[in-house]
Design a protein around this motif. Sequence first.
Motif, PDB file in Angstrom:
ATOM      1  N   THR A  94      76.119  30.882  52.381  1.00 19.56           N
ATOM      2  CA  THR A  94      77.477  31.221  51.969  1.00 19.56           C
ATOM      3  C   THR A  94      77.556  31.460  50.467  1.00 19.56           C
ATOM      4  O   THR A  94      78.237  32.391  50.009  1.00 19.56           O
ATOM      5  CB  THR A  94      78.451  30.094  52.373  1.00 19.56           C
ATOM      6  OG1 THR A  94      78.334  29.866  53.780  1.00 19.56           O
ATOM      7  CG2 THR A  94      79.877  30.482  52.036  1.00 19.56           C
ATOM      8  N   ILE A  98      78.865  34.769  48.480  1.00 17.97           N
ATOM      9  CA  ILE A  98      79.891  34.735  47.434  1.00 17.97           C
ATOM     10  C   ILE A  98      79.357  35.336  46.141  1.00 17.97           C
ATOM     11  O   ILE A  98      80.047  36.125  45.475  1.00 17.97           O
ATOM     12  CB  ILE A  98      80.379  33.291  47.221  1.00 17.97           C
ATOM     13  CG1 ILE A  98      81.134  32.802  48.466  1.00 17.97           C
ATOM     14  CG2 ILE A  98      81.276  33.197  45.999  1.00 17.97           C
ATOM     15  CD1 ILE A  98      81.504  31.337  48.429  1.00 17.97           C
ATOM     16  N   LYS A 101      79.485  39.043  45.771  1.00 22.67           N
ATOM     17  CA  LYS A 101      80.799  39.675  45.671  1.00 22.67           C
ATOM     18  C   LYS A 101      81.502  39.398  44.341  1.00 22.67           C
ATOM     19  O   LYS A 101      82.601  39.905  44.108  1.00 22.67           O
ATOM     20  CB  LYS A 101      81.698  39.196  46.828  1.00 22.67           C
ATOM     21  CG  LYS A 101      81.183  39.563  48.203  1.00 22.67           C
ATOM     22  CD  LYS A 101      82.062  38.990  49.306  1.00 22.67           C
ATOM     23  CE  LYS A 101      81.531  39.340  50.684  1.00 22.67           C
ATOM     24  NZ  LYS A 101      81.610  40.793  50.980  1.00 22.67           N
ATOM     25  N   THR A 109      86.237  36.856  46.392  1.00 24.97           N
ATOM     26  CA  THR A 109      85.398  35.754  45.933  1.00 24.97           C
ATOM     27  C   THR A 109      86.209  34.464  45.837  1.00 24.97           C
ATOM     28  O   THR A 109      85.770  33.396  46.272  1.00 24.97           O
ATOM     29  CB  THR A 109      84.780  36.082  44.564  1.00 24.97           C
ATOM     30  OG1 THR A 109      83.966  37.252  44.679  1.00 24.97           O
ATOM     31  CG2 THR A 109      83.932  34.926  44.065  1.00 24.97           C
ATOM     32  N   LEU A 112      87.008  33.161  49.324  1.00 27.76           N
ATOM     33  CA  LEU A 112      85.835  32.577  49.968  1.00 27.76           C
ATOM     34  C   LEU A 112      85.521  31.195  49.403  1.00 27.76           C
ATOM     35  O   LEU A 112      85.139  30.277  50.145  1.00 27.76           O
ATOM     36  CB  LEU A 112      84.626  33.500  49.803  1.00 27.76           C
ATOM     37  CG  LEU A 112      84.658  34.802  50.612  1.00 27.76           C
ATOM     38  CD1 LEU A 112      83.474  35.678  50.249  1.00 27.76           C
ATOM     39  CD2 LEU A 112      84.660  34.503  52.111  1.00 27.76           C
ATOM     40  N   LEU A 113      85.708  31.031  48.116  1.00 30.93           N
ATOM     41  CA  LEU A 113      85.474  29.716  47.507  1.00 30.93           C
ATOM     42  C   LEU A 113      86.472  28.691  48.021  1.00 30.93           C
ATOM     43  O   LEU A 113      86.122  27.525  48.263  1.00 30.93           O
ATOM     44  CB  LEU A 113      85.550  29.817  45.980  1.00 30.93           C
ATOM     45  CG  LEU A 113      84.356  30.494  45.293  1.00 30.93           C
ATOM     46  CD1 LEU A 113      84.646  30.730  43.818  1.00 30.93           C
ATOM     47  CD2 LEU A 113      83.095  29.641  45.461  1.00 30.93           C
TER      48      LEU A 113
END
Length: 277
Positions: A94, A98, A101, A109, A112-113
């Motif tokens: 993962t 990240i 991107k 980004t 996703l974090l």
Amino acid sequence: MLVRRRGELRCPDGECPLRTAVIVPLTDGNRTVGTLQVYRGDGALSPQGVVEGLAGILSLHLELAELNRRQRLAVDAKLDALRAQINPHFLFNTLNTIASKVHTDTEETRQLLVRLSDFFRYVVRQEGHFAEFGQEYFFVRTYVSLEQARYGDRVRVRYDIDPQVLTAHVPVLIIQPLVENAIKHGLSGKVEGGTVTLKARVDPLTRTTSIRVADNGVGIPADLLKRISDGERREGDGQGLSNIAGRLASLYGERYRLDIQSTENGGTVVDLQIPLG
């Protein structure tokens, strides 16, 4: 042990009214963990057989309590092992996604974090062995969103969830590994990808919760499927389904059903049925 004279009692009170005692050990298996002591002040002895019978009953309860404690520890160990398995396995891939991107889509980004943080917060902070299906469902969707960021359109997930199941209690970290297996072993090796379907229902008549995870991926080789069904494990087989079966057996005994149907290049269907809680 029978004590017939007051002097043998070693009572610290000089005017101690106690005169006799019957002392029987309390055991946990072959180990003595205490004693049952019955004292009398009238000079007579309590029936030794009665005291020994009571000690036997208490010892049995002690053994059962210890067995339950060890069983809980075994379940805790399986759950901790599953948590440890998730962390390094999933985090590396993962974070790579990240990182790829960061310079092209800062908003994605950031999202996703946040999702990755939600994912691990749930893994670490979830207490006990059960949670509402709705919580596990959110956890699964968080996981899927992170995997879809990695695989793109190659991974498609369809949800078919009966609203009644959202408040049913299910074992924590049981559904997500099933979905992960479907993606990791079923779809990732298929060039065009595929679809995973998560279906959940509650049956009030049989008091059961039924969960199905199906994929149209590459399937499970027949020899591996047989080892999984027989409860065997070889190095390199992976531990996901074995850990799940072990935890379910520890939690429910024989009151659950886990069926796996698969054909090579024909996909896999995992059906789980557990008591409604």
